[in-house]
Write an enzyme that holds these catalytic residues in place. Structure first.
Site, mmCIF file in Angstrom:
data_model
loop_
_atom_site.group_PDB
_atom_site.id
_atom_site.type_symbol
_atom_site.label_atom_id
_atom_site.label_comp_id
_atom_site.label_asym_id
_atom_site.label_seq_id
_atom_site.Cartn_x
_atom_site.Cartn_y
_atom_site.Cartn_z
ATOM 1 N N LYS A 86 1.228 -1.604 0.010
ATOM 2 C CA LYS A 86 -0.198 0.272 0.121
ATOM 3 C C LYS A 86 0.979 1.762 0.301
ATOM 4 O O LYS A 86 0.820 2.436 -0.945
ATOM 5 C CB LYS A 86 -0.627 0.374 1.316
ATOM 6 C CG LYS A 86 -1.756 -1.753 1.445
ATOM 7 C CD LYS A 86 -2.979 -1.207 1.988
ATOM 8 C CE LYS A 86 -1.766 -1.490 4.216
ATOM 9 N NZ LYS A 86 -1.207 -2.185 4.112
ATOM 10 N N ARG A 102 -9.888 -0.092 7.728
ATOM 11 C CA ARG A 102 -10.097 -1.374 8.303
ATOM 12 C C ARG A 102 -10.679 -2.177 9.096
ATOM 13 O O ARG A 102 -10.729 -3.087 9.237
ATOM 14 C CB ARG A 102 -8.421 -1.295 9.600
ATOM 15 C CG ARG A 102 -7.096 -1.586 8.596
ATOM 16 C CD ARG A 102 -5.790 -1.107 9.374
ATOM 17 N NE ARG A 102 -4.972 -0.816 8.714
ATOM 18 C CZ ARG A 102 -3.190 -0.614 9.191
ATOM 19 N NH1 ARG A 102 -3.193 -2.208 8.774
ATOM 20 N NH2 ARG A 102 -2.667 0.052 8.310
ATOM 21 N N ARG A 109 11.672 -5.501 5.650
ATOM 22 C CA ARG A 109 11.537 -3.898 5.391
ATOM 23 C C ARG A 109 12.913 -3.022 6.169
ATOM 24 O O ARG A 109 12.381 -3.489 7.306
ATOM 25 C CB ARG A 109 10.316 -3.710 5.743
ATOM 26 C CG ARG A 109 9.941 -2.550 4.863
ATOM 27 C CD ARG A 109 8.752 -1.929 6.907
ATOM 28 N NE ARG A 109 7.425 -2.224 6.599
ATOM 29 C CZ ARG A 109 6.643 -2.201 6.095
ATOM 30 N NH1 ARG A 109 6.145 -1.178 5.589
ATOM 31 N NH2 ARG A 109 5.571 -3.000 6.501
ATOM 32 N N ARG A 151 10.718 -1.443 12.130
ATOM 33 C CA ARG A 151 9.321 -1.148 13.180
ATOM 34 C C ARG A 151 9.452 -2.071 13.711
ATOM 35 O O ARG A 151 9.532 -3.172 14.022
ATOM 36 C CB ARG A 151 8.294 -0.734 11.529
ATOM 37 C CG ARG A 151 8.736 0.384 10.752
ATOM 38 C CD ARG A 151 7.656 -0.096 10.007
ATOM 39 N NE ARG A 151 6.193 -0.064 10.903
ATOM 40 C CZ ARG A 151 4.899 -0.089 9.387
ATOM 41 N NH1 ARG A 151 4.988 0.360 8.457
ATOM 42 N NH2 ARG A 151 3.696 -1.479 10.233
ATOM 43 N N ARG A 168 -0.516 -9.498 13.565
ATOM 44 C CA ARG A 168 -0.960 -8.544 12.338
ATOM 45 C C ARG A 168 -1.699 -9.240 11.493
ATOM 46 O O ARG A 168 -2.349 -8.569 11.498
ATOM 47 C CB ARG A 168 0.438 -7.733 11.350
ATOM 48 C CG ARG A 168 0.869 -6.772 12.754
ATOM 49 C CD ARG A 168 1.670 -5.963 12.338
ATOM 50 N NE ARG A 168 1.682 -4.822 10.604
ATOM 51 C CZ ARG A 168 3.060 -5.046 9.975
ATOM 52 N NH1 ARG A 168 4.320 -5.689 10.656
ATOM 53 N NH2 ARG A 168 2.690 -3.907 9.056
HETATM 54 P P1 AP5 Z 1 4.629 -1.478 1.674
HETATM 55 O O1 AP5 Z 1 4.267 -0.658 0.972
HETATM 56 O O2 AP5 Z 1 4.950 -0.758 2.534
HETATM 57 O O3 AP5 Z 1 3.391 -2.044 2.490
HETATM 58 P P2 AP5 Z 1 2.579 -2.107 2.799
HETATM 59 O O4 AP5 Z 1 0.878 -2.800 2.743
HETATM 60 O O5 AP5 Z 1 1.633 -0.169 3.011
HETATM 61 O O6 AP5 Z 1 2.767 -2.676 4.570
HETATM 62 P P3 AP5 Z 1 2.656 -2.115 5.583
HETATM 63 O O7 AP5 Z 1 3.723 -2.713 6.527
HETATM 64 O O8 AP5 Z 1 3.155 -0.393 5.871
HETATM 65 O O9 AP5 Z 1 0.960 -1.574 6.024
HETATM 66 P P4 AP5 Z 1 0.536 -2.393 7.562
HETATM 67 O O10 AP5 Z 1 -0.907 -2.424 6.606
HETATM 68 O O11 AP5 Z 1 0.568 -2.960 8.231
HETATM 69 O O12 AP5 Z 1 0.899 -0.975 8.078
HETATM 70 P P5 AP5 Z 1 0.340 0.634 8.564
HETATM 71 O O13 AP5 Z 1 1.631 1.405 8.846
HETATM 72 O O14 AP5 Z 1 -0.002 0.976 7.997
HETATM 73 O O15 AP5 Z 1 5.225 -3.284 1.921
HETATM 74 C C1 AP5 Z 1 6.194 -3.721 2.956
HETATM 75 C C2 AP5 Z 1 7.539 -4.279 2.165
HETATM 76 O O16 AP5 Z 1 7.198 -4.822 1.110
HETATM 77 C C3 AP5 Z 1 8.744 -3.093 1.219
HETATM 78 O O17 AP5 Z 1 9.906 -3.299 2.340
HETATM 79 C C4 AP5 Z 1 8.341 -2.747 0.180
HETATM 80 O O18 AP5 Z 1 9.644 -2.727 -0.263
HETATM 81 C C5 AP5 Z 1 8.150 -4.120 -0.443
HETATM 82 N N1 AP5 Z 1 7.509 -5.058 -1.444
HETATM 83 C C6 AP5 Z 1 6.420 -3.007 -1.621
HETATM 84 N N2 AP5 Z 1 5.754 -3.830 -2.934
HETATM 85 C C7 AP5 Z 1 6.460 -5.098 -3.771
HETATM 86 C C8 AP5 Z 1 6.085 -5.981 -4.032
HETATM 87 N N3 AP5 Z 1 6.422 -5.832 -5.179
HETATM 88 N N4 AP5 Z 1 6.694 -6.686 -4.554
HETATM 89 C C9 AP5 Z 1 8.401 -7.073 -3.969
HETATM 90 N N5 AP5 Z 1 7.969 -6.686 -2.159
HETATM 91 C C10 AP5 Z 1 7.220 -5.251 -2.070
HETATM 92 O O19 AP5 Z 1 -0.348 0.318 10.428
HETATM 93 C C11 AP5 Z 1 0.517 -0.120 10.882
HETATM 94 C C12 AP5 Z 1 -0.245 -0.129 11.939
HETATM 95 O O20 AP5 Z 1 -1.001 0.716 12.783
HETATM 96 C C13 AP5 Z 1 -1.087 -1.526 12.292
HETATM 97 O O21 AP5 Z 1 -0.581 -2.382 12.561
HETATM 98 C C14 AP5 Z 1 -2.006 -1.230 13.720
HETATM 99 O O22 AP5 Z 1 -1.904 -1.447 14.375
HETATM 100 C C15 AP5 Z 1 -2.116 0.647 13.246
HETATM 101 N N6 AP5 Z 1 -2.726 1.585 12.082
HETATM 102 C C16 AP5 Z 1 -2.677 1.599 11.339
HETATM 103 N N7 AP5 Z 1 -4.099 1.711 10.483
HETATM 104 C C17 AP5 Z 1 -4.790 1.385 10.854
HETATM 105 C C18 AP5 Z 1 -6.487 1.893 11.164
HETATM 106 N N8 AP5 Z 1 -7.176 2.114 10.310
HETATM 107 N N9 AP5 Z 1 -7.077 1.159 12.527
HETATM 108 C C19 AP5 Z 1 -6.583 1.025 13.070
HETATM 109 N N10 AP5 Z 1 -5.370 0.528 13.311
HETATM 110 C C20 AP5 Z 1 -4.451 1.261 12.424
#
Ligand code: AP5
Length: 214
Positions: A13, A88, A127, A160, A171
């Site tokens: 994402k 989410r 990552r 992280r 997660r």
């Molecule tokens: P990346 O692009 O960072 O993927 P992502 O889907 O953004 O993953 P995140 O881990 O950031 O998502 P998340 O939803 O768990 O965490 P968030 O920060 O939103 O890519 C990941 C890795 O893969 C990178 O190393 C990248 O280089 C690699 N990659 C990407 N695309 C690729 C491809 N095509 N091929 C190969 N490699 C690739 O949330 C963190 C925490 O915050 C949550 O767990 C929760 O506790 C809280 N939170 C956030 N939003 C909410 C909400 N709406 N409600 C409640 N709690 C929330």
């Protein structure tokens, strides 16, 4: 153009949001980034968020909806916004609908990036993030030129707090239990666009552009 980017942890994402920002001038609204900023500043919200995030749980809906409401109320998106990681839960999705009505926004596309869990674990454990500018790397798929150093600003790369093996497992379970029902929610409304996220980052982006018709 206002977009919701959905998908399990590590689906890409943030990576795809970054590409949409640089090509179309959209504003990325990542609830994960907003919480991490608060945690870095050790604010009251940051302390609460850390309590849930470090163990792989979602931050409670009321807190999350409040920060999104506050951000959207600024209305500083001349070309539109990308909601990255919000909603989410179905409760968040319903709140977003009310918020859009209240603030006069329309969501133009809801994109779901689909990737197998096995691949996600590999992506998440590899990552690394820049402590200074937040740029994201991956030891296997997108390495920095110098190990441990950001290509953009020279900052230190770190892992992280929610990327220990246990936190990643929780997660993914949290996603299955609380976020996956949203796929049915938006599918039933005929709004969901599914994209194969298990391709190169550039190919995923090409598919997104095709679906958006841009
Ligand atoms: P990346 O692009 O960072 O993927 P992502 O889907 O953004 O993953 P995140 O881990 O950031 O998502 P998340 O939803 O768990 O965490 P968030 O920060 O939103 O890519 C990941 C890795 O893969 C990178 O190393 C990248 O280089 C690699 N990659 C990407 N695309 C690729 C491809 N095509 N091929 C190969 N490699 C690739 O949330 C963190 C925490 O915050 C949550 O767990 C929760 O506790 C809280 N939170 C956030 N939003 C909410 C909400 N709406 N409600 C409640 N709690 C929330």
């Amino acid at each position: 153009m206002n977009i919701i980017l959905m998908g399990p942890p590590g689906a890409g994402k943030g990576t795809q949001a970054e590409k949409l920002v640089s090509k179309y001038g959209l504003v990325q609204i990542s609830t994960g980034d907003m919480f991490r900023k608060e945690m870095k500043e050790d604010s009251k919200l940051g302390v609460i968020a850390k309590f849930f995030i470090q163990y792989g749980h979602l931050v409670p809906d009321d807190i999350t909806i409040d920060i999104v409401r506050e951000r959207l109320s600024k209305n500083d998106f001349p070309n539109g916004f990308i909601l990255d990681g919000f909603p989410r839960t179905v409760v968040q999705a319903r709140s977003l609908e009310s918020l859009c009505k209240e603030l006069g926004f329309k969501i133009d596309a809801i994109i779901n990036l689909d990737v197998d869990f096995d691949k996600l674990i590999k992506r998440l454990s590899g990552r690394r993030v820049c402590r200074e500018c937040g740029a994201t790397y991956n030891l296997e798929f997108k390495p920095s030129k110098k190990p441990g150093i950001c290509d953009i600003c020279g900052g230190e790369l770190y892992q992280r707090i929610d990327e220990s093996e246990d936190a990643v497992k929780i997660r993914l379970q949290t996603y299955t239990r609380q976020t996956r029902p949203l796929i049915d929610y938006y599918t039933m409304k005929g709004q969901l666009i599914n994209i194969n996220g298990d391709q190169s980052m550039d190919d995923v982006f090409k598919d997104i552009e095709k679906c958006l018709g841009v």
